[in-house]
Every structure is written in C-alpha cells, then in structure tokens.
Design an enzyme around this catalytic site. Structure first.
Site, mmCIF file in Angstrom:
data_model
loop_
_atom_site.group_PDB
_atom_site.id
_atom_site.type_symbol
_atom_site.label_atom_id
_atom_site.label_comp_id
_atom_site.label_asym_id
_atom_site.label_seq_id
_atom_site.Cartn_x
_atom_site.Cartn_y
_atom_site.Cartn_z
ATOM 1 N N GLU A 194 1.002 -1.181 -0.150
ATOM 2 C CA GLU A 194 0.061 0.020 0.109
ATOM 3 C C GLU A 194 0.950 1.127 0.003
ATOM 4 O O GLU A 194 1.919 1.337 0.872
ATOM 5 C CB GLU A 194 -1.176 0.070 1.212
ATOM 6 C CG GLU A 194 -2.082 -1.056 1.278
ATOM 7 C CD GLU A 194 -2.802 -0.923 2.366
ATOM 8 O OE1 GLU A 194 -3.893 -1.413 2.428
ATOM 9 O OE2 GLU A 194 -2.761 0.056 3.449
ATOM 10 N N CYS A 195 0.652 1.985 -0.946
ATOM 11 C CA CYS A 195 1.290 3.511 -0.929
ATOM 12 C C CYS A 195 2.778 3.393 -0.805
ATOM 13 O O CYS A 195 3.228 3.147 -1.881
ATOM 14 C CB CYS A 195 0.531 4.412 0.258
ATOM 15 S SG CYS A 195 0.819 6.168 -0.269
ATOM 16 N N ALA A 196 3.155 3.412 -0.084
ATOM 17 C CA ALA A 196 4.857 3.572 0.274
ATOM 18 C C ALA A 196 5.367 2.207 -0.254
ATOM 19 O O ALA A 196 6.313 1.947 -0.973
ATOM 20 C CB ALA A 196 5.430 3.749 1.579
ATOM 21 N N LEU A 253 3.852 0.340 -2.617
ATOM 22 C CA LEU A 253 3.799 0.397 -3.932
ATOM 23 C C LEU A 253 5.013 0.927 -4.525
ATOM 24 O O LEU A 253 5.713 0.584 -5.542
ATOM 25 C CB LEU A 253 2.550 1.312 -4.229
ATOM 26 C CG LEU A 253 2.403 1.924 -5.843
ATOM 27 C CD1 LEU A 253 2.290 0.364 -6.715
ATOM 28 C CD2 LEU A 253 1.191 2.672 -5.880
ATOM 29 N N SER A 312 -1.191 -0.925 -4.437
ATOM 30 C CA SER A 312 -1.885 0.516 -5.069
ATOM 31 C C SER A 312 -1.589 1.207 -4.065
ATOM 32 O O SER A 312 -1.110 1.269 -2.966
ATOM 33 C CB SER A 312 -3.226 0.085 -5.284
ATOM 34 O OG SER A 312 -3.915 0.032 -3.626
#
Length: 463
Positions: free
Chosen positions: A352-354, A356, A441
C-alpha cells in the site's frame, strides 16, 4: 484526586463495561488537538493510570505519538474504513489489549463535525463520539478571540444534540487578562473551562508534508516532546475535572472486537511466516493488521527495509504498508541485497502506498526493488480523501468485484498509473497493479473492516 488504578472501576473484556472515556475535539484543524491529547495521555499515565490511546480517522502519525505517551499501541476508530458497527467494539478491544485500561482518550480529526465529504458528517469526530457515547473536550485556539469564543463554543455544542461537549481547554491564551475574559464568557454559556494553555508554553513537534514527523524517525526527540507535553498538561489542565468527565460516560454494552472471531480462526497450523515491513521508512500500519494475520495462523515477523540484509527466514508472504520512502530513498536503494530478494520473491505480496513505490523500478530516479514495472516521482500535489473502491482483479487478498472502502494520502505519482490488471476501480477509473501474486496500490485499507483479506493472504502463504 486520582492517584492510581484502584480508584477507577475495572474494565470487563465482554459484556457491559465501565470504561471512562473522553474525545478531544476542536472547531477545526490547527487548534491543538494533538498537543492536548498526547499531553493528557502522558500526564494520566504519570498518575499511574493505564491509558488506552485512540485516533478518529485514518491517520497513522498521531497514533505513534499517542502510543509513545501511553505505552501501548495507538489505535484508529474510523467508521468509513471499518463500519459503524465495529467502532465501539474496536474501542473495547484497544482498551483491553495488552491489559485492561483505566481510561480511553480519543483524539478527533479535523473539526468536530467534519467527516467524509458529502456524507453529512459521516466519519466525523462527532459521529464517533456518538458511536462510543463519550463526552467531548473541545480544544479552542483563542488567538485574536475574546467573548466571541463563547459564541463559537455554544454553536459547537448546539449543532448536534447527540454530542455532549463537557468542557473546553483554552489554547494559545495571550495573558491572564485574556484568560479571565474567556472564562467569564464561557461561564455565560454554561461550558466549564478545564484548562488554559498560554502561547508561550505551547510545545510543538516538527512537521512534514504529510503531517508530523513519525515517532519511529526521531525516537529521542519524540520522547522529549511527549515529556514536555505531559509537563504542559499537568501545569495547565485540571486533570481531576477531566477524569470526572471521562467517568460520566455510560457503560459500553457492546462486546470487544476479537481478531480470532473476525477472521474465522486459524486457516493452518503450519504458521507460515508473513513478513511485515517496519522501521523508519514504513511506519504506517494499523495494529489490527498483525493481530488478524496472527489470528489466521501466521507467524508475523517485522523487517526493516532500511537495515535488514534479507527477508525473515522462511518468509512466505509480504505486507509492505505506508510510510515515507521518498525521505529514505537513497538508504532504501543502498540495501541492494534486500532489494534483490524482494524483486525475486514469488510469494503473495500486499503493498500500500509506500509499499507500491518500494516495489517499483525507481523513486525520483533512485533505484527501488523493480518487482513492478513502474517509476514514481514526488509532486507538489496532495492526493487525499476517502474512496469507495471495487476490486478489479483477483489477488492474494481480494476477490474481483469485492467492494472496499479505503483512503488515499500521498504526494507521488506512478508511471504508468495502473497496470493491465488494475487493483481497484473507483469513479470510473482504474488504479493500482495486480501482477502475478502481487497486489499493490495507493489505497490504504483497514483490515478490521475486511478481515477476509488477512485470511486469504495467510491461506495463500500456506499454499
């Protein structure tokens, strides 16, 4: 005066529970909620009380300071992410683990009545205060305000009859005369003043583009900040009045949330190792994630992509959550042995986020793991908000067509913006990547709201 645990009633793990509790709120962001909430947690702990820290909304950083102040994990209460029905049970759970708490302190988000945009206050601090039936302490920035502060407080108390504002803590008071004027005005509207913090006494923690600098990045300085906040609250706030207000909360009749029940029990006795990214670069994680994975039968082992030369022995699955990889890009890149192992890892991965960004080929032209064929860069634009998403493809954690509520919070973009098999779809647009056994994502999710994700990942790891 409360001096120890014996003066407060015990907390039952199931059934009705006497859990003294307050919500620390404000008319808007920037009034000093985090200062007061963190200081209250630390000051009450100094009195020998076991304090359970909580935060309204999806924020990851404030709970880090809360956890440092309280000596136990800070936890989030967010109706959007976990559903209304889970908020009070999650409060009960947090107040029971690792030991029974004497009091819960819940820091709000934004302004008292600000929630999901266009949802009429859903997921606001006021919404959560109603769900947990807790009185509110309003923190008020009194800069350039006199008697009008009472009108503002009166409006905040009257706007939602279901929310009980039990007192006000004045912040950034200019002088003794200013404080006297404010106290007299608030007495007219019948709202007690529980404390007054002068502008000169205010303590601040350093900030970054996504909020405060996380505790894990500056532990010695963070300890000093928390100690200073405890001193500040002890010298300016009537703690006995705060405790009396917290004790006025009625019993919580809902049972505590239980990760074993939520996940349906262990799926395997083999205890596959699920490695979870941690350390200064990956500080964004909900405590319930590891609890659900363990309840599903996994051996949850943290690893630090900044320093560890390899994945934990026997790793069968990876969870790489959020954080600040852009701040540590060079150091993450320098750990070439771990990057190579992550690139070659063919087990299930949820990022998630970082996470990704870490799995991509590069971040601001600095080499990353290369597990995903994308590049990422910082921008000047903040992407922020709740999302209603649908899983666009089957993955180790989600099934195609499954609805999920999540949250975005980042200043980076990827090229491409999504893969041929996107992870999510919302607002008519594809987002994220599903490649092989990787689901990645920008969307942050809270698995207490979708415990099947934890169960599926452990099942995939066991296979």
């Amino acid at each position: 005066m409360v001096t120890g645990r014996a003066e407060l009633p015990p907390v039952a793990v199931t059934g009705p529970a006497e859990l003294p509790r307050i919500v620390v709120a404000a008319p808007a962001s920037g009034h000093g909620k985090t200062t007061v909430a963190t200081g209250l947690l630390a000051a009450l702990r100094r009195r020998g009380l076991t304090v359970s820290p909580h935060k309204v909304g999806p924020d990851y950083i404030d709970p880090g300071y809360h956890g440092l102040a309280a000596g136990r994990p800070g936890r989030n209460l967010d109706p959007w992410l976990v559903g209304e029905e889970s908020v009070a049970p999650l409060l009960r759970h947090g107040a029971s683990v690792p030991s029974l708490a004497d009091i819960a302190v819940v820091e709000g988000v934004l302004g008292l009545h600000d929630g999901a945009v266009g949802r009429g206050g859903y997921a606001s601090t006021a919404h959560v205060a109603r769900l947990i039936d807790a009185p509110v302490v309003l923190v008020l920035d009194t800069t350039a305000q006199g008697r009008s502060a009472a009108a503002l407080v009166l409006g905040m108390t009257a706007f939602d009859p279901g929310v009980r504002v039990g007192g006000v803590i004045l912040n950034r008071v200019g002088s003794p005369r200013h404080e006297k004027l404010l106290r007299e005005a608030l007495a007219e509207v019948g709202v007690p003043v529980l404390g007054a913090v002068t502008r000169a006494a205010e303590v601040a923690a350093p900030s970054r583009h996504l909020g405060l600098v996380p505790v894990a990045e500056r532990a010695p300085e963070s300890l000093a900040v928390v100690a200073a906040l405890a001193d500040l609250v002890e010298s300016t706030v009537d703690l006995d009045a705060v405790l009396d207000l917290a004790r006025s909360a009625p019993p919580l009749v809902t049972p505590a949330w239980d990760p074993v029940t939520a996940v349906g029990g262990p799926v395997t006795a083999a205890a596959p190792v699920v490695a979870v990214a941690a350390g200064a670069a990956f500080t964004f994680s909900y405590a319930e994630t590891a609890e659900l994975l363990a309840a599903a039968g996994a051996a949850v082992v943290p690893f630090d992509p900044l320093h560890d030369p390899g994945l934990p022995a026997g790793t069968r699955a990876l969870v790489v959550g959020g954080g600040f990889p852009e701040t540590y890009a060079e150091a993450l890149s320098a750990n070439t042995a771990l990057r190579a192992e992550v690139a070659a890892f063919d087990g299930p991965v949820v990022a998630e986020c970082a996470g990704l960004l870490y799995l991509g080929r590069s971040l601001d032209r600095v080499p990353m793991c290369g597990r995903l064929d994308l590049t990422a860069r910082m921008t000047g634009t903040l992407t922020l908000g709740y999302r209603e998403a649908v899983a666009a493809a089957d993955s180790p954690a989600h099934r195609r067509g499954e609805p999920v509520r999540g949250h975005e919070f980042h200043r980076t973009v990827t090229d491409p913006g999504h893969g041929d098999r996107p992870a999510w779809r919302w607002d008519g647009t594809d987002h994220g990547f599903v490649t092989g056994r990787v689901h990645a994502s920008y969307l942050h999710t809270h698995w207490a709201g979708q415990p099947q994700a934890a169960r599926r990942l452990v099942e995939a790891a066991a296979r």
